[in-house]
Design a protein around this motif. Structure first.
Motif, PDB file in Angstrom:
ATOM      1  N   GLN A  57      17.197 -38.340  41.669  1.00  0.00           N
ATOM      2  CA  GLN A  57      17.986 -39.066  40.657  1.00  0.00           C
ATOM      3  C   GLN A  57      17.129 -39.787  39.632  1.00  0.00           C
TER       4      GLN A  57
ATOM      5  N   ASN B  95      18.729 -37.426  47.138  1.00  0.00           N
ATOM      6  CA  ASN B  95      18.748 -38.673  46.366  1.00  0.00           C
ATOM      7  C   ASN B  95      17.477 -38.912  45.557  1.00  0.00           C
ATOM      8  N   ASP B  96      16.349 -38.404  46.066  1.00  0.00           N
ATOM      9  CA  ASP B  96      15.087 -38.710  45.386  1.00  0.00           C
ATOM     10  C   ASP B  96      14.934 -37.933  44.077  1.00  0.00           C
TER      11      ASP B  96
ATOM     12  N   ARG C  42      22.942 -38.819  38.443  1.00  0.00           N
ATOM     13  CA  ARG C  42      23.616 -39.377  39.619  1.00  0.00           C
ATOM     14  C   ARG C  42      24.769 -38.479  40.079  1.00  0.00           C
TER      15      ARG C  42
ATOM     16  N   VAL D 292      23.604 -35.768  42.227  1.00  0.00           N
ATOM     17  CA  VAL D 292      23.169 -36.228  43.555  1.00  0.00           C
ATOM     18  C   VAL D 292      24.394 -36.596  44.387  1.00  0.00           C
ATOM     19  N   ASP D 293      25.325 -37.339  43.787  1.00  0.00           N
ATOM     20  CA  ASP D 293      26.532 -37.738  44.520  1.00  0.00           C
ATOM     21  C   ASP D 293      27.295 -36.521  45.034  1.00  0.00           C
TER      22      ASP D 293
END
Ligand SMILES: Cc1cc2nc3c(=O)[nH]c(=O)nc-3n(C[C@H](O)[C@H](O)[C@H](O)COP(=O)(O)OP(=O)(O)OC[C@H]3O[C@@H](n4cnc5c(N)ncnc54)[C@H](O)[C@@H]3O)c2cc1C
Lengths: 249, 310
Positions: free
Chosen positions: B242, B239-240, B229, B232-233
């Motif tokens: 994660q 996002n895909d 995460r 991604v953050d």
């Protein structure tokens, strides 16, 4: 426009829960409880919409034990205007919660309901979609961006292959994903102010909802423990192990 | 007794997750019917008819299903639901959108993310980020279930010869419409179906470094790329990528965690991998507690060396 934000009280995400020895559940006595992180994101989003002048009032609602008042106060410290506690000591499963929320929606008539996509205790990921179905409303789950107008909400969603954008007619349901926003910390003055905001309590029976569980938990077990392995001294040993011992490359 | 499987597809082909759901239906027992709700989706229906164990395919072909919106898909499931005791969907973004709507419309509870079928009424599912497994029994006459793909080996894509029956497609709900999609294009294997995953965390430091360090290794291993995460953050990847409690659940043959600390939310998504390798400079990182092979090293040296020596 009024926004309704349901919030759930859960075991804090930093707590590693323990299964009770009698397998009746996980031990949540004396562990830290907090607002479900996805619900916090939902409250924050509603507050931002209000700060942009797009919403007039934010009502936070929580279903569960009396201590959910703390969760509601927390939502009000972030910026919700008032709270509704649907007080019950019974086990509330997602379908029952969706029915309770439907009754609240019928009373409060919000144009938008923002929920967390899942609660980090039961990881069910159901309530928002169930509420949308019961109301016959459109749903946009896993939101990473929300654009609101007077009669539509356009939502970018985190889906398995990337991002998808949908437009819903209002009233509608949105559920939040992690990237929607970063919730603010409640400041001390706002925590104090929140204590004075109105908080109403109702019972499921007042809302005419039967919350009898449909599911029975027969037992809760520890998952199989993964044995930690070995530390390898260098890259060459790692490759050798992966080739000859694990046989995965 | 009969099961209805809600197929996830792109109109032309079945998504791999559908095969895991068919396998879960087979574990329940009875006839297995597959609903393909799509637009110009006869190819996906034909593919479903070939899957081992499938007794019948229901094809609901109509414009309302052009973008696979959950409002229309759920209405479609409800239109055919009367004949079934179990309604199953994959625990994917698609299935999670549709199944709870179906359950609510039928006034039935849903059991999410099942990992084991005990009997026709009883299922095991993870709770608390996989830190506990609950055995749950349903008293409802119809069980609505979503299925964790990694827990059921996929049904074979051949061996079946089911009939495809056309059912009337529902009208559009009128409350939701598709605007656009930004689908990540990749030549790599899909994350949830990959045999090998190379996954990167905050330790990579930036998107550039993530790509510079991990892409050559993933290329060499024909691996999918994943992320924590935090990665991604911070915008290193989309996002895909994660993996985790609130991202994708994966269980490849080999999972290589690079610069990932091993928070419980991350472990929830990958601890069922067959072999886990962790590369991290902190010898106390919790990821080493689940790793079969741990290498305490600076990833910026270790990963290029690994790539070069493979
Ligand atoms: C509601 C909620 C849901 C969540 N869902 C998820 C989820 O689905 N998936 C998920 O992953 N997380 C999830 N998280 C976040 C999770 O709690 C952690 O914050 C996150 O997994 C940490 O990511 P990380 O390991 O990349 O970063 P960090 O914890 O910061 O770890 C970075 C690691 O890199 C190592 N490192 C740094 N530099 C180097 C170097 N040069 N060489 C080698 N090693 C190095 C460090 O030693 C450290 O161990 C969730 C959190 C919440 C609250």
């Amino acid at each position: 426009m009024k926004i309704l934000v349901p919030v759930k009280r859960v075991v804090d995400y930093n707590v590693k829960v323990r299964v009770k020895p009698d397998q009746s559940g996980v031990d949540i006595a004396n562990v830290k409880m907090s607002m479900n992180p996805f619900c916090e994101i939902a409250v924050e989003e509603a507050v931002r919409l209000k700060e942009k002048g797009l919403a007039s009032e934010i009502v936070a609602v929580s279903a569960g034990v009396a201590q959910c008042q703390e969760t509601l106060r927390n939502a009000m410290a972030i910026g919700a205007d008032r709270g509704i506690l649907i007080e019950s000591d019974a086990e509330l499963q997602p379908l029952a919660v969706a029915k309770l929320l439907k009754a609240v929606v019928e009373r409060e008539q919000p144009r938008l309901v923002i929920l967390g996509k899942q609660a980090i205790d039961d990881d069910a990921n159901q309530t928002g979609q169930m509420l949308a179905a019961l109301l016959g409303w459109g749903q946009a789950t896993f939101a990473s961006k929300v654009e609101l107008t007077a009669d539509t909400v356009t939502v970018t969603r985190e889906v398995d292959g990337g991002l998808e954008t949908v437009a819903l007619k209002l009233p509608a349901i949105v559920t939040t994903d992690l990237r929607l926003n970063e919730p603010r910390y409640a400041t001390l003055p706002n925590i104090m102010k929140a204590k004075k905001k109105p908080l109403d309590t109702v019972k499921p029976a007042d809302l005419g909802v039967d919350v009898t569980p449909r599911l029975t938990t027969l037992k809760v077990e520890e998952p199989p423990k993964r044995q930690g392995g070995v530390k390898v001294p260098d890259v060459a040993t790692l490759i050798e192990k992966l080739k000859n011992e694990a046989k995965v490359i | 007794m009969s099961c209805l499987v809600i197929a996830e597809h792109d109109h032309a082909t079945l998504k791999a997750a559908t095969l895991n759901v068919i396998a879960a239906a087979a574990a329940i027992g009875g006839d297995i019917h597959v609903l393909v709700a799509g637009h110009n989706a006869s190819a996906a229906a034909a593919a479903a008819a070939q899957v081992h164990g499938v007794g019948k395919v229901l094809l609901a072909d109509g414009a309302a299903h052009g973008h696979l919106l959950p409002e229309n898909a759920a209405a479609q499931v409800v239109a055919v639901a009367a004949a079934y005791n179990h309604i199953l969907a994959p625990a994917t973004a698609y299935g999670k959108g549709v199944a709870p709507r179906v359950a609510a419309l039928l006034d039935r509870a849903q059991i999410s993310d099942i990992i084991r079928v005990v009997d026709a009424d009883t299922f095991v599912r993870p709770i608390y980020a996989g830190n506990a497994y609950a055995t749950v029994k349903s008293s409802d006459s119809v069980k609505v279930l979503t299925v964790r793909g990694t827990a059921f080996a996929p049904a074979a894509t051949t061996g079946g010869s089911a009939a495809v029956e056309n059912v009337g497609a529902v009208a559009d709900s009128g409350v939701a419409s598709f605007v656009s999609a930004e689908i990540t294009k990749s030549e790599r294997p899909e994350l949830t179906a990959a045999k090998i995953i190379v996954s990167g965390g905050r330790g990579l430091g930036s998107g550039e470094k993530y790509r510079e360090v991990l892409t050559p290794l993933a290329d060499k291993l024909n691996a999918a790329l994943g992320a924590s995460r935090a990665a991604v953050d911070a915008g290193y990847v989309a996002n895909d990528f994660q993996v985790g409690q609130t991202g994708k659940i994966v269980a490849p043959e080999l999972y290589i965690a690079v610069g990932i600390s091993g928070a419980i939310q991350h472990l929830a998504g990958m601890k069922d991998s067959k072999v886990i390798v962790a590369i991290n400079k902190d010898p106390d990182a919790p990821i080493f507690g689940v790793a079969d092979y741990g290498l305490v090293a600076d990833l910026f040296e270790a990963v290029p060396e690994l790539t070069a020596k493979l």
